[in-house]
Design a protein around this motif. Structure first.
Motif, PDB file in Angstrom:
ATOM      1  N   THR A 266       0.794  -1.227  -0.066  1.00 23.66           N
ATOM      2  CA  THR A 266      -0.195   0.073  -0.033  1.00 23.66           C
ATOM      3  C   THR A 266       0.788   1.216  -0.084  1.00 23.66           C
ATOM      4  N   ARG A 267       0.231   2.148  -0.657  1.00 26.87           N
ATOM      5  CA  ARG A 267       1.123   3.436  -0.593  1.00 26.87           C
ATOM      6  C   ARG A 267       1.123   4.439   0.601  1.00 26.87           C
ATOM      7  N   PRO A 268       1.767   5.335   0.872  1.00 30.98           N
ATOM      8  CA  PRO A 268       1.522   6.088   2.272  1.00 30.98           C
ATOM      9  C   PRO A 268       0.312   6.796   1.950  1.00 30.98           C
TER      10      PRO A 268
ATOM     11  N   GLY B  61       8.631   3.362   9.306  1.00 31.25           N
ATOM     12  CA  GLY B  61       8.980   2.628  10.289  1.00 31.25           C
ATOM     13  C   GLY B  61       7.952   1.316  10.633  1.00 31.25           C
ATOM     14  N   ILE B  62       6.870   1.600  10.346  1.00 31.72           N
ATOM     15  CA  ILE B  62       5.714   0.587  10.568  1.00 31.72           C
ATOM     16  C   ILE B  62       5.836  -0.597   9.387  1.00 31.72           C
TER      17      ILE B  62
ATOM     18  N   LEU C  17       7.510  -6.382   8.254  1.00 34.89           N
ATOM     19  CA  LEU C  17       8.431  -7.322   7.679  1.00 34.89           C
ATOM     20  C   LEU C  17       9.267  -7.946   8.603  1.00 34.89           C
ATOM     21  N   GLY C  18       9.854  -7.366   9.531  1.00 35.87           N
ATOM     22  CA  GLY C  18      10.608  -7.941  10.682  1.00 35.87           C
ATOM     23  C   GLY C  18       9.811  -8.501  11.621  1.00 35.87           C
TER      24      GLY C  18
ATOM     25  N   PRO D 265      -0.463   1.520   7.476  1.00 37.51           N
ATOM     26  CA  PRO D 265      -0.638   0.628   6.482  1.00 37.51           C
ATOM     27  C   PRO D 265      -1.020  -0.848   6.971  1.00 37.51           C
ATOM     28  N   ILE D 266      -2.093  -1.504   6.102  1.00 35.07           N
ATOM     29  CA  ILE D 266      -2.365  -2.716   6.304  1.00 35.07           C
ATOM     30  C   ILE D 266      -1.638  -3.805   5.262  1.00 35.07           C
TER      31      ILE D 266
END
Length: 328
Positions: free
Chosen positions: A146-148, A189-190, A195-196, A242-243
């Motif tokens: 998803t875009r910011p 950051g989110i 991903l982490g 973001p989802i």
């Protein structure tokens, strides 16, 4: 003839070799478990270039009469093991790794003095930049990324009036809406910590060492804490975080990677997290944000330090080239 390599060039080349051999081993497992044709082609193209670069680095070490690092070898991966993540994880992971690689290559270019080393890092940079662009556009096209958030287009130039613009920490002062720079830093950051979080869920699932498994669990919880903190900050300014629906671990309990490799990658991502938080602290003007990011940075630093100790304890940390030791 080029002069002898400087200490910074030797150190950077050594670090680059560690990172590239680690990433090559990860990609070998992705390639052996094709789940999506387009993703497979993206990974294969980058892998082929990465192997060529590793060979160049090996030849350079030998040419300069420097011992070739061990890095990460065939025994650090089991390509034939079952997929550990869903079909889009490979592209999501490669995209984040290219973010890290782009930043490191830019830094290494600025620390290089010999023309051939500068040129080498420029080529590394170009490949990483192209791969980042390709994975981003692919993930957007498939609706995975998803875009910011969008904000209203600025219609006139504004200047800050009064110190209230920096309010945020004082509970008696009203927090202003987040500006575009702050939104972008929180959003990135989110995105990175999601991903982490998914990566460490998988690592925790397959790790056979109790102490290492506990470490991955701690990292997973830390990533979740960061996601919650940043998401809450966005929501309080009526901005949707973001989802992410893809990138989750499968049910496999067979580890494709050595504990050494998984620990190194976790440590690398922790270092990247520290750098990202430093940027957030530097460029956020609302006083509550640097405070939050400073506290998070301390947690990340402590986590990375514990990981380093665990790697040393198990003999997994290769020692970088040393300066001359004192005879005193």
């Amino acid at each position: 003839m080029d002069k002898q390599l400087s200490s910074s060039e030797i150190g950077n080349l050594w670090m680059t070799y560690q990172q590239k051999t680690m990433l090559a081993r990860l990609l070998e497992h992705f390639l052996a478990n094709k789940q999506n044709e387009e993703v497979h082609n993206l990974v294969q193209t980058y892998y082929n270039q990465e192997i060529n670069f590793i060979n160049e680095l090996t030849a350079l070490f030998k040419q300069e009469k420097i011992v070739v690092p061990v890095g990460y070898v065939e025994s650090d991966v089991k390509p034939s093991s079952k997929p550990l993540y869903d079909q889009y994880f490979d592209a999501l992971f490669l995209r984040v790794m290219m973010k890290i690689t782009i930043g490191l290559n830019a830094l290494h270019i600025s620390m290089s003095y010999r023309q051939d080393i500068t040129d080498l890092y420029k080529r590394f940079f170009d490949v990483a930049q192209n791969t980042y662009n390709e994975t981003t556009q692919f993930l957007l096209k498939d609706g995975v990324l998803t875009r910011p958030p969008m904000i209203p287009m600025p219609e006139k130039v504004e200047f800050v009036k009064g110190e209230g613009y920096m309010a945020g920490f004082n509970i008696f002062s009203e927090k202003r809406p987040l500006n575009a720079i702050e939104v972008s830093l929180l959003y990135q950051g989110i995105e990175t910590n999601v991903l982490g979080f998914q990566l460490l869920r998988g690592f925790e699932q397959v790790s056979k060492d109790k102490e290492v498994k506990k470490y991955f669990e701690k990292g997973k919880d830390l990533a979740k804490q960061i996601i919650d903190t940043f998401s809450d900050t966005l929501l309080k300014s009526d901005i949707q975080p973001p989802i992410v629906a893809w990138g989750n671990p499968t049910l496999s309990t067979e580890s494709p990677y050595s504990e050494k490799l998984m620990m190194y990658l976790t440590n690398l991502l922790s270092s990247f997290g520290l750098t990202s938080n430093a940027l957030g602290t530097s460029f956020s003007l609302r006083s509550d944000l640097p405070m939050k990011m400073t506290l998070i940075a301390k947690d990340i630093f402590d986590y990375a330090k514990d990981g380093g100790k665990l790697m040393v304890k198990n003999g997994w940390m290769e020692e970088p080239p040393q300066s001359l030791k004192s005879t005193k």
